[in-house]
Design a protein around this motif. Structure first.
Motif, PDB file in Angstrom:
ATOM      1  N   ARG A   1       1.048  -1.126  -0.121  1.00 38.19           N
ATOM      2  CA  ARG A   1       0.128  -0.197   0.020  1.00 38.19           C
ATOM      3  C   ARG A   1       0.944   1.147  -0.192  1.00 38.19           C
ATOM      4  N   LEU A   2       0.806   1.950  -1.079  1.00 36.67           N
ATOM      5  CA  LEU A   2       1.608   3.041  -1.140  1.00 36.67           C
ATOM      6  C   LEU A   2       0.874   4.557  -1.095  1.00 36.67           C
ATOM      7  N   GLU A   3       1.533   5.578  -0.452  1.00 37.97           N
ATOM      8  CA  GLU A   3       0.859   6.758  -0.191  1.00 37.97           C
ATOM      9  C   GLU A   3       1.432   7.720  -1.675  1.00 37.97           C
ATOM     10  N   VAL A   4       0.395   7.890  -2.495  1.00 40.41           N
ATOM     11  CA  VAL A   4       0.678   9.036  -3.577  1.00 40.41           C
ATOM     12  C   VAL A   4       0.804  10.463  -3.215  1.00 40.41           C
ATOM     13  N   LEU A   5       1.916  11.041  -3.592  1.00 39.13           N
ATOM     14  CA  LEU A   5       1.944  12.232  -3.311  1.00 39.13           C
ATOM     15  C   LEU A   5       1.605  13.058  -4.557  1.00 39.13           C
ATOM     16  N   GLU A   6       1.934  12.608  -5.807  1.00 47.22           N
ATOM     17  CA  GLU A   6       1.467  13.473  -6.750  1.00 47.22           C
ATOM     18  C   GLU A   6       1.116  12.362  -7.955  1.00 47.22           C
ATOM     19  N   HIS A   7      -0.240  12.538  -8.585  1.00 51.78           N
ATOM     20  CA  HIS A   7      -0.779  11.676  -9.614  1.00 51.78           C
ATOM     21  C   HIS A   7      -0.365  12.359 -11.032  1.00 51.78           C
ATOM     22  N   GLU A   8       0.072  11.381 -11.988  1.00 51.20           N
ATOM     23  CA  GLU A   8       0.249  11.797 -13.301  1.00 51.20           C
ATOM     24  C   GLU A   8      -1.081  11.256 -14.202  1.00 51.20           C
ATOM     25  N   PRO A   9      -1.934  12.165 -14.494  1.00 55.58           N
ATOM     26  CA  PRO A   9      -3.196  11.591 -15.162  1.00 55.58           C
ATOM     27  C   PRO A   9      -2.866  11.383 -16.682  1.00 55.58           C
ATOM     28  N   GLN A  10      -1.502  11.966 -17.326  1.00 54.06           N
ATOM     29  CA  GLN A  10      -1.530  11.511 -18.610  1.00 54.06           C
ATOM     30  C   GLN A  10      -0.982  10.469 -18.846  1.00 54.06           C
ATOM     31  N   GLN A  11      -1.423   9.518 -19.796  1.00 56.86           N
ATOM     32  CA  GLN A  11      -0.600   8.162 -20.097  1.00 56.86           C
ATOM     33  C   GLN A  11       0.329   8.548 -21.361  1.00 56.86           C
ATOM     34  N   THR A  12       1.520   8.628 -20.830  1.00 57.10           N
ATOM     35  CA  THR A  12       2.476   9.070 -21.680  1.00 57.10           C
ATOM     36  C   THR A  12       3.456   7.880 -22.138  1.00 57.10           C
TER      37      THR A  12
END
Length: 267
Positions: free
Chosen positions: A90-101
């Motif tokens: 289980r990871l804490e997400v600090l910044e999410h990248e919505p673009q599927q690059t």
């Protein structure tokens, strides 16, 4: 004359008395309205604070990569590897990248910044899911029960049919908000799809049959059947056919979410 003066004085006194009685009421009403306005302003402030807190609410996701997920120093797949994060972490997400690059093993995604063992780094979010992945040898009913505790909209139904000598068992799991690869990895675990069958390409031929690495015989056969259209995947179906049982595991997208269904028909 005196009578008129007395009447005038009496009337003036009465008016003065009425004015004195009404003045405190007006002041009281004004003060009450002021308090109400202050309370409304405080309510709006609390609402704004609540909305702001909701926006910064911590997000936790689970690692679904069977062999673990690489934690990297920067947000690209070639940067320094800091650690291997185990399956199910289980990871804490600090910044999410919505673009599927980028794409890894036919899965599209980006690089999320996460915390792991007091280290911050980047991971490929195609292998992250809000649904915690099943443990080894976990039965579908047990997994669904645990999921429902965290996600009440998850549903699981089991039905039995056929005859006494040739029973048919059907299990259906619904995962709202899941994506194709998430549903596939879960199905692979709880419905015994061999690991040799990797997640297929989402674009390509309308129909494709991927046979397993083991040589088929007269007694058994298995394959992954892929159906696509112009928009991508339509259905994934794993088929296992042996002398005593025929088993199919299908994955489809519905309005209620990803539907995973296994049908076991005994011969």
């Amino acid at each position: 004359m005196n009578t008129v003066k007395l009447s005038s004085l009496a009337l003036l006194g009465a008016l003065t008395l009425v004015a004195c009685k009404e003045a405190p009421q007006e002041i009281q009403e004004s003060e009450t309205q002021s308090v109400i306005n202050e309370q409304l302003a405080m309510t709006e402030d609390f609402k704004e604070v609540g909305e702001a807190m909701e926006e910064v609410k911590t997000t936790y996701l689970y690692v679904t990569a069977r062999t673990g997920l690489s934690l990297r120093a920067f947000n690209n797949l070639n940067s320094e590897k800091l650690a291997i994060i185990p399956y199910g972490t289980r990871l804490e997400v600090l910044e999410h990248e919505p673009q599927q690059t980028m794409k890894v093993n036919n899965i599209k995604g980006g690089m999320d910044k996460v915390n792991f063992n007091r280290k911050s780094g980047y991971v490929f979010n195609g292998y992250l899911s809000k649904y915690f992945p099943p443990e080894d040898d976990m039965l579908p009913a047990g997994y669904a029960k645990e999921l429902k505790e965290a996600y009440p909209n998850v549903s699981y139904v089991e039905a039995n049919g056929g005859t006494a000598s040739k029973p048919v068992n059907t299990e259906t799991l619904m995962l709202p908000g899941a994506e194709w690869h998430e549903a596939y990895f879960i199905a692979q675990k709880i419905f015994d799809i061999p690991n040799e069958f990797t997640f297929p390409k989402q674009t390509g031929k309308e129909t494709q049959q991927i046979k397993g690495p083991k040589k088929e015989t007269d007694s058994w056969f298995d394959a992954l059947n892929v159906t696509r259209n112009a928009n991508g995947l339509v259905e994934l179906q794993y088929s296992y056919d042996a002398k005593k049982v025929k088993r199919t595991v299908s994955i489809t997208a519905t309005e209620k979410g990803m539907k995973i269904q296994q049908i076991r028909a005994y011969k």
